[in-house]
Design an enzyme around this catalytic site. Structure first.
Site, PDB file in Angstrom:
ATOM      1  N   GLN A 127       2.799 -10.821  -2.667  1.00  0.00           N
ATOM      2  CA  GLN A 127       3.135  -9.421  -2.935  1.00  0.00           C
ATOM      3  C   GLN A 127       4.372  -9.344  -3.832  1.00  0.00           C
ATOM      4  O   GLN A 127       4.383  -8.616  -4.827  1.00  0.00           O
ATOM      5  CB  GLN A 127       3.394  -8.693  -1.604  1.00  0.00           C
ATOM      6  CG  GLN A 127       3.701  -7.227  -1.767  1.00  0.00           C
ATOM      7  CD  GLN A 127       2.507  -6.439  -2.279  1.00  0.00           C
ATOM      8  OE1 GLN A 127       1.428  -6.490  -1.708  1.00  0.00           O
ATOM      9  NE2 GLN A 127       2.672  -5.706  -3.370  1.00  0.00           N
ATOM     10  N   CYS A 167       3.543  -1.516  -1.282  1.00  0.00           N
ATOM     11  CA  CYS A 167       2.580  -2.621  -1.299  1.00  0.00           C
ATOM     12  C   CYS A 167       1.182  -2.176  -0.873  1.00  0.00           C
ATOM     13  O   CYS A 167       0.208  -2.867  -1.157  1.00  0.00           O
ATOM     14  CB  CYS A 167       3.078  -3.745  -0.397  1.00  0.00           C
ATOM     15  SG  CYS A 167       3.307  -3.222   1.311  1.00  0.00           S
ATOM     16  N   HIS A 179       5.797 -12.284   2.549  1.00  0.00           N
ATOM     17  CA  HIS A 179       4.589 -11.905   1.802  1.00  0.00           C
ATOM     18  C   HIS A 179       4.856 -12.214   0.320  1.00  0.00           C
ATOM     19  O   HIS A 179       4.984 -11.314  -0.509  1.00  0.00           O
ATOM     20  CB  HIS A 179       4.286 -10.418   2.026  1.00  0.00           C
ATOM     21  CG  HIS A 179       2.902  -9.990   1.638  1.00  0.00           C
ATOM     22  ND1 HIS A 179       1.959 -10.869   1.132  1.00  0.00           N
ATOM     23  CD2 HIS A 179       2.288  -8.763   1.680  1.00  0.00           C
ATOM     24  CE1 HIS A 179       0.837 -10.197   0.895  1.00  0.00           C
ATOM     25  NE2 HIS A 179       1.017  -8.925   1.206  1.00  0.00           N
ATOM     26  N   ASP A 230       7.251   0.408   2.612  1.00  0.00           N
ATOM     27  CA  ASP A 230       6.086  -0.216   3.258  1.00  0.00           C
ATOM     28  C   ASP A 230       5.887   0.509   4.594  1.00  0.00           C
ATOM     29  O   ASP A 230       6.784   1.230   5.063  1.00  0.00           O
ATOM     30  CB  ASP A 230       6.370  -1.724   3.473  1.00  0.00           C
ATOM     31  CG  ASP A 230       5.215  -2.472   4.140  1.00  0.00           C
ATOM     32  OD1 ASP A 230       4.087  -1.942   4.159  1.00  0.00           O
ATOM     33  OD2 ASP A 230       5.459  -3.589   4.644  1.00  0.00           O
ATOM     34  N   ARG A 234      -1.591  -7.735  -8.148  1.00  0.00           N
ATOM     35  CA  ARG A 234      -1.786  -8.799  -7.157  1.00  0.00           C
ATOM     36  C   ARG A 234      -2.749  -9.842  -7.722  1.00  0.00           C
ATOM     37  O   ARG A 234      -2.522 -11.044  -7.612  1.00  0.00           O
ATOM     38  CB  ARG A 234      -2.384  -8.207  -5.860  1.00  0.00           C
ATOM     39  CG  ARG A 234      -1.427  -7.367  -5.030  1.00  0.00           C
ATOM     40  CD  ARG A 234      -0.330  -8.192  -4.405  1.00  0.00           C
ATOM     41  NE  ARG A 234      -0.826  -9.289  -3.599  1.00  0.00           N
ATOM     42  CZ  ARG A 234      -1.245  -9.175  -2.341  1.00  0.00           C
ATOM     43  NH1 ARG A 234      -1.179  -8.025  -1.723  1.00  0.00           N
ATOM     44  NH2 ARG A 234      -1.680 -10.237  -1.671  1.00  0.00           N
ATOM     45  N   ARG A 260      -3.693 -15.877   5.823  1.00  0.00           N
ATOM     46  CA  ARG A 260      -2.928 -14.726   6.329  1.00  0.00           C
ATOM     47  C   ARG A 260      -2.876 -14.876   7.839  1.00  0.00           C
ATOM     48  O   ARG A 260      -3.910 -14.904   8.510  1.00  0.00           O
ATOM     49  CB  ARG A 260      -3.616 -13.414   5.932  1.00  0.00           C
ATOM     50  CG  ARG A 260      -3.076 -12.226   6.690  1.00  0.00           C
ATOM     51  CD  ARG A 260      -3.506 -10.896   6.116  1.00  0.00           C
ATOM     52  NE  ARG A 260      -2.826 -10.620   4.872  1.00  0.00           N
ATOM     53  CZ  ARG A 260      -2.797  -9.424   4.279  1.00  0.00           C
ATOM     54  NH1 ARG A 260      -3.397  -8.398   4.843  1.00  0.00           N
ATOM     55  NH2 ARG A 260      -2.150  -9.254   3.149  1.00  0.00           N
TER      56      ARG A 260
HETATM   57  N1  NVA Z   1       4.326  -5.219   6.389  1.00  0.00           N
HETATM   58  C1  NVA Z   1       2.894  -5.006   6.343  1.00  0.00           C
HETATM   59  C2  NVA Z   1       2.360  -5.377   5.010  1.00  0.00           C
HETATM   60  C3  NVA Z   1       0.892  -5.114   4.814  1.00  0.00           C
HETATM   61  C4  NVA Z   1       0.383  -5.548   3.483  1.00  0.00           C
HETATM   62  C5  NVA Z   1       2.238  -5.817   7.444  1.00  0.00           C
HETATM   63  O1  NVA Z   1       2.643  -6.960   7.685  1.00  0.00           O
HETATM   64  O2  NVA Z   1       1.328  -5.294   8.086  1.00  0.00           O
HETATM   65  N1   CP Z   2      -0.581  -5.331   0.206  1.00  0.00           N
HETATM   66  C1   CP Z   2      -1.486  -6.074   0.873  1.00  0.00           C
HETATM   67  O1   CP Z   2      -1.284  -7.244   1.148  1.00  0.00           O
HETATM   68  O2   CP Z   2      -2.630  -5.411   1.173  1.00  0.00           O
HETATM   69  P1   CP Z   2      -3.805  -5.932   2.134  1.00  0.00           P
HETATM   70  O3   CP Z   2      -3.264  -5.930   3.532  1.00  0.00           O
HETATM   71  O4   CP Z   2      -4.901  -4.917   1.940  1.00  0.00           O
HETATM   72  O5   CP Z   2      -4.212  -7.300   1.715  1.00  0.00           O
END
Ligand code: NVA
Ligand code: CP
Length: 312
Positions: A138, A271, A135, A231, A299, A108
């Site tokens: 997801q 999500c 993502h 989101d 997930r 990530r």
């Molecule tokens: N769009 C959000 C998704 C978190 C799971 C982010 O990138 O923070």
């Molecule tokens: N939806 C998602 O990716 O959640 P986290 O940021 O908790 O991993």
């Protein structure tokens, strides 16, 4: 066409054919059933997944870690701050060295180019656990959830995403259009999905028979939709824009009034993490149309299928 998935990277759903995505969803459903019936499914016995995190996570971290354990394998949580990468060791060296120890790397990170660089130098599969651009894990879980809730005939369904045209929106656009689901993204102008992602989704749609609509009109966007999705308005790394975005995105909140315009059987997805009172009201998030907890659970099932296919 289904290519051998063993050894491949998973950086974006765009690299996978509709048949491959369906095969992943089928395996995910099968592994979910096995888990529920307490049938052993050690498809990755003796294998190890390295998980690099440059951003926080609850679902991604725990679902990969528990999923790997259920598959008979092992996982390592590697905070980037505690790796030498945080002190400037090149990504290419990190990728090459980790590849000597582990059977797969989940990361990530921020820039998508960072994961592409890692993948170029890794000799084991690299899985995208979220970048600023995509993502895909997801979206895989989202498709599994939509299929569970709406039946196995996905083509022709309509998904409306309201909010920021971000990583989650991008992957949802690609996933839906690969499988023939109409996708509408409704966002204030200036926060629309990137044109290059839109054009990929439109090309997918030509093949699968689905459409892509981008609009800034929430009422028109949700009319008759089978799925409403949202989101957070400020993603990780955009914390300083939070207040400004709160004002700009206010008309795009999923609330009871907007939900009334969707199909009477429409489901609501997010999500997570969710910010109640911002992109979604507490009533809708907790209401009987919300499937967010099943979506979060999925997930794990989706990623288990993915790891089994790429690393098994
Ligand atoms: N769009 C959000 C998704 C978190 C799971 C982010 O990138 O923070
Ligand atoms: N939806 C998602 O990716 O959640 P986290 O940021 O908790 O991993």
């Amino acid at each position: 066409m289904i290519k051998e998935m063993y050894g491949r990277h998973f950086l974006t759903l765009q690299d996978y054919s509709p048949e491959e995505i369906i095969a992943l969803l089928d395996l995910a459903a099968e592994l979910k059933r096995k888990l529920q019936q307490k049938e052993q499914h050690h498809l990755l016995a003796g294998k190890t997944l390295g998980m690099i995190f440059k951003k926080p996570s609850t679902r991604t971290r725990v679902s990969f870690e528990v999923g790997m354990w259920q598959l008979g394998g092992h996982s390592l949580f590697l905070s980037s701050q505690e790796l030498q990468i945080g002190r400037g060791e090149p990504v290419r060296d990190t990728a090459a060295v980790l590849s000597r120890y582990v059977d797969g790397i989940m990361i990530r990170t921020f820039a998508h180019s960072g994961i592409e660089e890692l993948a170029r130098h890794a000799t084991v599969p690299v899985i995208n656990g979220l970048t600023d651009l995509y993502h895909p894990c997801q979206a895989l879980a989202d498709l599994l959830t939509i299929r569970e809730k709406k039946g196995s005939i996905l083509p022709g369904l309509s998904v409306t995403y309201l909010g920021d045209g971000n990583n989650v929106a991008h992957s949802l656009m690609l996933g839906c259009t690969k499988l023939g689901i109409h996708i509408t993204v409704c966002a204030p102008k200036g926060y629309w999905p990137l044109p290059e992602v839109r054009s990929k989704a439109e090309k997918n749609g030509v093949v699968s028979g689905s459409s892509v609509m981008i609009t800034d009109d929430p009422l028109a966007a949700v009319k008759g939709a089978d799925v409403l999705y949202t989101d957070a308005w400020a993603s990780m790394g955009q914390e300083q824009e939070k207040q400004e975005r709160k004002n700009i995105f206010a008309p795009y909140q999923i609330n009871e009034t907007l939900l009334m315009q969707a199909d009477p059987r429409a489901i609501v997805m997010h999500c997570l993490p969710a910010y109640r009172g911002e992109e979604i009201t507490n009533d809708v998030l907790e209401g009987n149309r919300s499937v967010v907890l099943d979506q979060a659970e999925n997930r794990m099932h989706a990623q288990k299928a993915l790891m089994a296919m790429l690393m098994g």
